[in-house]
Write a protein that holds these residues in place. Sequence first.
Motif, mmCIF file in Angstrom:
data_model
loop_
_atom_site.group_PDB
_atom_site.id
_atom_site.type_symbol
_atom_site.label_atom_id
_atom_site.label_comp_id
_atom_site.label_asym_id
_atom_site.label_seq_id
_atom_site.Cartn_x
_atom_site.Cartn_y
_atom_site.Cartn_z
ATOM 1 N N GLY A 1 -74.884 -12.274 -39.332
ATOM 2 C CA GLY A 1 -76.208 -12.817 -39.390
ATOM 3 C C GLY A 1 -77.367 -13.282 -38.177
ATOM 4 N N THR A 2 -76.036 -13.138 -36.812
ATOM 5 C CA THR A 2 -76.542 -13.153 -35.160
ATOM 6 C C THR A 2 -77.208 -11.018 -35.150
ATOM 7 N N LEU A 3 -76.024 -10.600 -35.614
ATOM 8 C CA LEU A 3 -76.568 -9.283 -35.398
ATOM 9 C C LEU A 3 -77.638 -8.874 -36.182
ATOM 10 N N ALA A 4 -77.990 -9.190 -36.942
ATOM 11 C CA ALA A 4 -79.663 -9.234 -38.289
ATOM 12 C C ALA A 4 -80.445 -9.396 -37.130
ATOM 13 N N THR A 5 -80.133 -11.093 -36.573
ATOM 14 C CA THR A 5 -80.661 -11.366 -35.522
ATOM 15 C C THR A 5 -81.482 -10.560 -34.871
ATOM 16 N N THR A 6 -80.489 -10.086 -34.047
ATOM 17 C CA THR A 6 -80.863 -9.342 -32.868
ATOM 18 C C THR A 6 -81.833 -8.295 -33.063
ATOM 19 N N ALA A 7 -81.443 -7.741 -34.236
ATOM 20 C CA ALA A 7 -82.381 -6.126 -34.313
ATOM 21 C C ALA A 7 -83.463 -6.498 -34.941
ATOM 22 N N VAL A 8 -83.626 -7.504 -35.682
ATOM 23 C CA VAL A 8 -85.382 -7.822 -35.430
ATOM 24 C C VAL A 8 -85.767 -8.206 -34.165
ATOM 25 N N SER A 9 -85.077 -9.305 -33.051
ATOM 26 C CA SER A 9 -86.116 -9.788 -32.286
ATOM 27 C C SER A 9 -85.801 -8.336 -31.351
ATOM 28 N N ALA A 10 -84.706 -7.421 -31.152
ATOM 29 C CA ALA A 10 -85.267 -6.188 -30.366
ATOM 30 C C ALA A 10 -86.493 -5.017 -30.679
ATOM 31 N N TRP A 11 -86.438 -5.060 -32.179
ATOM 32 C CA TRP A 11 -87.631 -5.110 -32.907
ATOM 33 C C TRP A 11 -88.971 -5.294 -32.596
ATOM 34 N N LEU A 12 -88.848 -6.548 -31.550
ATOM 35 C CA LEU A 12 -90.352 -7.479 -32.144
ATOM 36 C C LEU A 12 -90.012 -7.326 -30.167
ATOM 37 N N GLY A 13 -89.912 -7.073 -29.487
ATOM 38 C CA GLY A 13 -89.571 -6.257 -27.891
ATOM 39 C C GLY A 13 -88.941 -7.545 -27.510
ATOM 40 N N ALA A 14 -87.813 -8.267 -27.481
ATOM 41 C CA ALA A 14 -87.348 -9.156 -26.493
ATOM 42 C C ALA A 14 -86.061 -7.856 -25.679
ATOM 43 N N GLN A 15 -85.818 -8.101 -24.692
ATOM 44 C CA GLN A 15 -85.389 -7.332 -23.431
ATOM 45 C C GLN A 15 -84.466 -7.539 -23.058
ATOM 46 N N VAL A 16 -83.956 -9.145 -23.174
ATOM 47 C CA VAL A 16 -82.631 -9.557 -22.580
ATOM 48 C C VAL A 16 -81.621 -10.972 -22.999
#
Length: 104
Positions: free
Chosen positions: A56-71
């Motif tokens: 779940g953490t990795l899925a959320t990380t992938a979505v966050s990266a796709w949405l533009g999170a950088q750090v």
Amino acid sequence: IIDPGHDFGKNTRHSLEATRRLPEMTATGFPVLVSLSNKDFVGETLDKPVDERLLGTLATTAVSAWLGAQVYRVHQVAQTREVLDMVASIRGTRPPAVARRGLA
């Protein structure tokens, strides 16, 4: 740096909404930091205890990266790095590490 503060002063629905709204934060031009590892909102969303929240953490990380999170502040560094590399390759901002298959 903008930190939406997943779980801090928020319930699960708030943290999910903060994730969905990451593009609004990245649109400011400031880098966005997400701290997602094993968070309660991941556990509550999937009904998983802390030691079963990696996917779940990795899925959320992938979505966050796709949405533009950088750090990213993470616990599972190697797995997170792979997810971020894959997302970057899909986006076209990172070439594949190797390309062994050729087309005839």
